[in-house]
Design a protein around this motif. Sequence first.
Motif, PDB file in Angstrom:
ATOM      1  N   UNK A   1       0.853  -1.191   0.000  1.00  0.00           N
ATOM      2  CA  UNK A   1       0.000   0.000   0.000  1.00  0.00           C
ATOM      3  C   UNK A   1       0.888   1.240   0.000  1.00  0.00           C
ATOM      4  N   UNK A   2       0.719   2.077  -1.012  1.00  0.00           N
ATOM      5  CA  UNK A   2       1.498   3.308  -1.089  1.00  0.00           C
ATOM      6  C   UNK A   2       0.790   4.461  -0.390  1.00  0.00           C
ATOM      7  N   UNK A   3      -0.435   4.224   0.073  1.00  0.00           N
ATOM      8  CA  UNK A   3      -1.198   5.305   0.709  1.00  0.00           C
ATOM      9  C   UNK A   3      -2.132   4.728   1.755  1.00  0.00           C
ATOM     10  N   UNK A   4      -2.643   5.589   2.632  1.00  0.00           N
ATOM     11  CA  UNK A   4      -3.764   5.237   3.521  1.00  0.00           C
ATOM     12  C   UNK A   4      -4.756   6.389   3.455  1.00  0.00           C
ATOM     13  N   UNK A   5      -5.978   6.152   3.909  1.00  0.00           N
ATOM     14  CA  UNK A   5      -6.978   7.206   3.790  1.00  0.00           C
ATOM     15  C   UNK A   5      -7.589   7.548   5.144  1.00  0.00           C
ATOM     16  N   UNK A   6      -7.848   8.842   5.325  1.00  0.00           N
ATOM     17  CA  UNK A   6      -8.590   9.312   6.491  1.00  0.00           C
ATOM     18  C   UNK A   6      -9.893   9.899   5.966  1.00  0.00           C
ATOM     19  N   UNK A   7     -11.029   9.473   6.506  1.00  0.00           N
ATOM     20  CA  UNK A   7     -12.307  10.012   6.037  1.00  0.00           C
ATOM     21  C   UNK A   7     -13.009  10.728   7.184  1.00  0.00           C
ATOM     22  N   UNK A   8     -13.536  11.894   6.902  1.00  0.00           N
ATOM     23  CA  UNK A   8     -14.420  12.573   7.851  1.00  0.00           C
ATOM     24  C   UNK A   8     -15.393  13.405   7.034  1.00  0.00           C
ATOM     25  N   UNK A   9     -16.538  13.719   7.620  1.00  0.00           N
ATOM     26  CA  UNK A   9     -17.595  14.386   6.842  1.00  0.00           C
ATOM     27  C   UNK A   9     -17.956  13.564   5.605  1.00  0.00           C
ATOM     28  N   UNK A  10     -17.815  12.270   5.679  1.00  0.00           N
ATOM     29  CA  UNK A  10     -18.130  11.361   4.556  1.00  0.00           C
ATOM     30  C   UNK A  10     -17.311  11.665   3.304  1.00  0.00           C
ATOM     31  N   UNK A  11     -16.101  12.196   3.509  1.00  0.00           N
ATOM     32  CA  UNK A  11     -15.172  12.393   2.386  1.00  0.00           C
ATOM     33  C   UNK A  11     -13.835  11.759   2.772  1.00  0.00           C
ATOM     34  N   UNK A  12     -13.265  10.996   1.846  1.00  0.00           N
ATOM     35  CA  UNK A  12     -11.991  10.335   2.141  1.00  0.00           C
ATOM     36  C   UNK A  12     -10.848  11.150   1.545  1.00  0.00           C
TER      37      UNK A  12
END
Length: 389
Positions: A72-83
């Motif tokens: 995995x070259x990235x990870x995601x943080x989601x808040x307000x239903x947006x990643x």
Amino acid sequence: MRKQVVIIGAGPSGLLLGRLLDLAGIDNVVLERQTQDYVLARIRAGILEQTTVDLIHRAEAGARLAEEGIKHHAMQLAFDYKAVSIDLSRHTNGKVVTAYGQTEVTRDLCEVRDNAGSATVYEADNVEIHDIDGDAPYVTYLKDGTGHRIDCDLIAGCDGYHGVSRRTVPESAITTYEKIYPFGWLGLLSDTRPVAQEVVYANTERGFALCSMRSMTRSRYYIQCDVDDKVENWSDDAFWDEFRRRLPPEMADALETGPSIEKSIAPLRSFVAEPMCFGRLMLAGDAAHVVPPTGAKGLNLAASDIHYMYDAILGFLQDRNAAALDEYSRRALARVWKAERFAWWLTTLTHRFNDDPFEQRMKEAELAYITTSDAGRQMVAENYVGLPL
Ligand code: APR
Ligand code: PHB
């Protein structure tokens, strides 16, 4: 019987240490309370730092990991239903993490140990540690009702949070730090295609959700739940409904669902015991510290402990350096506390657990800051891929 090192626990810490010691020609035995089948059925996290991958290769147990691990070259943080994607490689000079289940790591380490014919005693009952303050420590246990004694130079306590090793140390010699979080994680494993190519940590008003994977056809998902909720309260349908409602809309639409292979609830805890060495007994992995799973540091910390412990054992046994054992504790704890901080921080930031609107705003502002500032992204990325050994 006499061995140079007695290792208590056949989890990833104990098996990795045993294998590295075998390769260095240091005589060791692993004592495990459970059966091998039981050990290989435990489902745990599945994101490996590069230093963990490197150690598994050093243990000559990395063939399947090299084939099947997903970088995995990235990870995601989601808040307000947006990643928001955080590019790990860009912020860390090309580093990545690898998705590969801890259960598989344990299986691969078991296999190399069994193939090498190294001594492992499963279903070892009533393991007891003796005389760690003197020059002649020993370990006793029962196997099929018969008592055994192993004299040794060193004892490696790799027996997890509930093990006997840490409990052997007199209370006056140990300081513990603990935080219990007021929620749990309900996890579900299924043979469905992962909804995202990377791990997603989502903070929503319904609570936290996490998307992860074991392969391109096997997903691992979690939702925050009440700490005393019961898995029987959650049908697969109920899980999928709630999980979907916590995802950004484009992910919710793409979510593939299916029957669960495994479903369980885990509490979340931060815990550190100091020091990690007491005379001839050294602790590693969950025996010495626990992190909440947000950030997937548990197995990676166990691996870095073993890296330091291996150096200490060689220093002590081969170079006759008595200070090497205390040095182990110092080196391991320096890395442990930084990973504890990151796991605690990411847990606090991404979960809902008190209704204070000001604190919620602070979390939203922090998420907005770290996802838009280069410095913020770098802090997340360098911790996520793992701090240097
Ligand atoms: N005698 C012998 N073995 C024991 C005893 C005992 N008294 N008590 C526990 N054990 C065994 C357990 O059955 C288990 O197989 O020690 C092993 C400890 O393994 P883990 O709990 O997997 O701990 P560790 O090897 O340190 O791995 C850390 O596991 O819990 C996760 O998140 C954690 O990923 C991290 C990793
Ligand atoms: C998992 O794949 O089980 C996993 C991934 C990332 C985490 C925790 C668990 O932070």
